[in-house]
Design an enzyme around this catalytic site. Structure first.
Site, short mmCIF file in Angstrom:
data_model
loop_
_atom_site.label_atom_id
_atom_site.label_comp_id
_atom_site.label_asym_id
_atom_site.label_seq_id
_atom_site.Cartn_x
_atom_site.Cartn_y
_atom_site.Cartn_z
N GLU A 124 0.87 -1.17 0.00
CA GLU A 124 0.00 0.00 0.00
C GLU A 124 0.91 1.23 0.00
O GLU A 124 1.80 1.33 0.83
CB GLU A 124 -0.89 0.00 1.24
CG GLU A 124 -1.88 1.16 1.30
CD GLU A 124 -2.72 1.14 2.57
OE1 GLU A 124 -3.88 1.57 2.53
OE2 GLU A 124 -2.19 0.69 3.62
N GLU A 214 -8.07 11.21 2.17
CA GLU A 214 -8.31 10.26 3.26
C GLU A 214 -8.52 11.03 4.55
O GLU A 214 -7.82 12.00 4.84
CB GLU A 214 -7.14 9.29 3.41
CG GLU A 214 -7.33 8.29 4.54
CD GLU A 214 -6.30 7.18 4.56
OE1 GLU A 214 -6.34 6.36 5.50
OE2 GLU A 214 -5.46 7.13 3.64
N ASN A 363 17.06 -12.45 -9.95
CA ASN A 363 16.95 -11.17 -10.65
C ASN A 363 18.28 -10.88 -11.32
O ASN A 363 19.34 -11.06 -10.69
CB ASN A 363 16.61 -10.03 -9.68
CG ASN A 363 15.24 -10.18 -9.06
OD1 ASN A 363 14.42 -10.97 -9.53
ND2 ASN A 363 14.98 -9.43 -8.01
#
Length: 651
Positions: A124, A214, A363
């Site tokens: 988030e 928010e 990676n």
């Protein structure tokens, strides 16, 4: 009656005016209005109103615009933006830019921000432009970045068993929070993502990006009158279908492949704002076409990151073609910690397609081949040790966050260095020998730099002790003596902590000088010698600083520190020394010959001058000293020294 009617009319007029004033102060809701949790599309944008409880109103206006009000809430989010299928990284989507404007009126805890989520990993994220009574997120920043002309502090927090797009989960929160509020402008969202990944904050596949208001246990209203989200500028290019010939001996970026058999492989962000490939699985192959090996290559190196041990086969022309070699990759500790690993391969010449065949997750940032003669003979390819070597001109490095950056006055330097990082400079020609190294550095904390020959674990030539320069932008020269070496060597700087390095240069051994034969470059013992003009020093905290009336001095000295001044010409002899000093406490300065443990010529006894800014001249007798000598001042405690000078015998 007429008077009463007039009074009533006047009262009615006043009431109407008051109502008009009140109505003018409250946002007028005229678009589609929602009151409770809802998601959908409107005006070409995805929207969502989410709350846990309380009073909320959201008006959906044209395009990305909206207005909202809230009161008596626990937590509420109002947003309009774009949602994705969680199947592309931000690099694949292309640059994301938000242009916005908002009449923002919070009463209590609230944010105005770009907000969203990624999956794999579940993250988030917030890019906070303005806030109410509390500046989020109340944690310790990881650092600062500058984007769109503003400074943002970066934070990472962990949410344990909290609501998410995947239900109750544990996930990371990433934050960019402006140091000064604003309510309109341009937000280069992709630049924030790049900076986060540079700090090891890995982004996943994009789920959402939205301009968001928010509120948390607060009330307020906001009118987002502009919200334009542009997505897709400068996306990661598709693999080339008609590759040009590529040099095997120059770095090949892993993401610049021509084909792959993988359905999971993605282009990912890497430290230093770069790109690589990841989400690799067992059996995946990646092909790079038209690699030119010239007269031959026998080595292969790749910069990789992984949390598990794995291997990469290097094959020519096809996934089942000739096996040139296998690169065995040990865990680097994390998916964001990159290291360069190497292996020998069977000699290959001419132009070929190269296929990397993977046995498991890894990676890859880049790779390069090495020639059949990996160590060039001394000659035109060497670098002069006694000319300035720019720190950014390294041949190889270790450290996932190390970066090259521009200096304000021009030129470049290296920074974002951490303990254990290193940079290697190949084929440095020391000719007939060296005596010392000087590096131009900046740091806010004391640190050290080892100088090694032959690699990060090679022969230790010496250590540069770097005191704080008080700022990452305040550069000073620091010097250290080194063990003598001759000829051509690879030199590695091994860092013990954060420091910015502009350049370094070596000083040759002075094979012609002798203690009684003055040569060019000597300094007169009988003229003021500036304390900061030392040739080498010992003491991690010692600093050069400016004096209020002009000039410089040395300070931040502690017991056991020393400074060395080479080739001081005493002529027929000197028998005393005078130093200009400042200190709050009585201390002493030994004057020694040749080294900190050399012959003691004399001791300067320094009484308190009252403060470190009050300078006085103090003198001492020394043993008669003639000819050209190296002089060392050895300190027993704190003192600032401006200059010193010797006096001739008999004066």
């Amino acid at each position: 009656m007429k008077r009463k009617v007039k009074k009533m009319a006047a009262m009615a007029t006043s009431i109407i005016m008051a109502i008009m004033i009140i109505l003018h102060s409250i946002p007028v809701l005229a678009g589609r209005i929602i009151y409770d949790n809802e998601t959908g599309t409107h005006g070409g944008y995805d929207y969502e109103l989410w709350k846990d409880y309380g009073n909320t109103i959201m008006e959906l206006n044209d395009g990305g615009t909206f207005s909202c009000q809230w009161s008596n809430i626990g937590n509420a989010l109002f947003r309009k933006g774009r949602k994705f299928n969680s199947d592309k990284t931000y690099q694949e989507l292309g640059d994301i830019v938000v242009e916005y404007g908002c009449d923002y009126n919070p009463n209590g805890n609230s944010y105005l921000c770009v907000y969203g989520w990624t999956r794999n990993p579940l993250v988030e994220y917030y890019i906070v432009e303005s806030w109410g009574s509390w500046r989020p997120p109340g944690a310790t920043p990881k650092g600062t970045i500058t984007v769109d002309g503003g400074t943002y502090e970066i934070y990472e927090t962990t949410r344990v068993n909290q609501p998410s797009i995947d239900g109750t989960a544990t996930f990371q929160q990433y934050w960019s929070v402006r140091t000064s509020k604003r309510t309109s402008g341009t937000i280069s969202v992709t630049e924030h993502f790049k900076q986060w990944e540079r700090m090891g904050m890995r982004m996943g596949k994009m789920y959402e990006v939205a301009l968001t208001v928010e509120g948390y246990q607060s009330s307020g209203y906001a009118n987002v009158y502009k919200n334009e989200i542009r997505i897709g500028a400068n996306p990661t290019p598709a693999p080339s279908q008609s590759p040009i010939r590529r040099d095997a001996f120059s770095i090949i970026e892993a993401e610049e492949y021509n084909s792959t058999n993988s359905s999971t492989l993605q282009v990912i962000g890497t430290p230093n704002n770069g790109r690589g490939i990841g989400y690799i699985e067992n059996g995946n192959t990646v092909t790079y076409s038209n690699i030119d090996f010239g007269s031959g290559a026998t080595g292969f190196s790749a910069t990789v990151a992984t949390e598990v041990n794995t291997s990469i086969q290097i094959r020519s022309d096809s996934p089942t073609g000739t096996l040139l070699g296998t690169l065995y990759v040990s865990s680097t500790g994390s998916w964001n910690t990159y290291q360069t690993v190497s292996t020998n391969i069977s000699k290959i010449t001419g132009v070929h397609d190269i296929v990397l065949v993977f046995s498991g997750p890894v990676n890859v940032d880049n790779f390069i081949f090495s020639r059949s003669s990996p160590v060039p003979a001394p000659g035109d390819n060497t670098r002069d040790a006694y000319s300035i070597i720019q720190a950014e001109d390294y041949d190889s490095s270790y450290g996932p966050n190390l970066q090259i950056f521009s200096l304000p006055g021009g030129g470049s330097a290296i920074g974002y260095i951490e303990n254990g990082y290193s940079t290697t400079y190949n084929n440095v020609n020391f000719a007939n020998g060296l005596s010392s190294i000087t590096a131009r550095v900046a740091t806010q904390i004391s640190t050290s730099i080892q100088v090694r020959a032959g690699g990060a674990t090679g022969t230790l030539l010496g250590t540069i002790y770097v005191p704080s320069t008080n700022s990452w932008d305040s550069y000073q020269n620091v010097t250290a003596n080194l063990s003598n070496i001759t000829g051509v060597h690879d030199i590695t700087l091994v860092f013990s902590g954060p420091v910015n390095v502009d350049y370094f240069v070596f000083t040759p051994a002075n094979v012609n000088s002798g203690p009684t034969s003055p040569v060019g470059g000597t300094r007169s013992a009988f003229s003021n010698i500036q304390a900061e003009d030392y040739d080498s020093s010992y003491g991690p905290n010692l600093q050069i600083f400016s004096l209020p009336g002009g000039g410089s001095a040395i300070g931040y000295i502690e017991n056991g520190y020393s400074t060395t001044y080479k080739n001081i010409d005493f002529g027929d002899g000197a028998t005393s020394v005078t130093a200009r000093v400042a200190t709050q406490n009585a201390t002493t300065i030994q004057v020694r010959l040749g080294s900190p443990s050399g012959t003691l010529l004399g001791t300067i006894y320094v009484g308190s001058t009252g403060s470190f800014d009050t300078y006085r001249d103090v003198s001492a007798t020394i043993s008669n000293t003639a000819g050209v000598k190296d002089i060392v001042l050895v300190f027993s405690g704190p003192v600032n020294v401006d200059w010193f000078v010797f006096s001739k015998s008999g004066t």
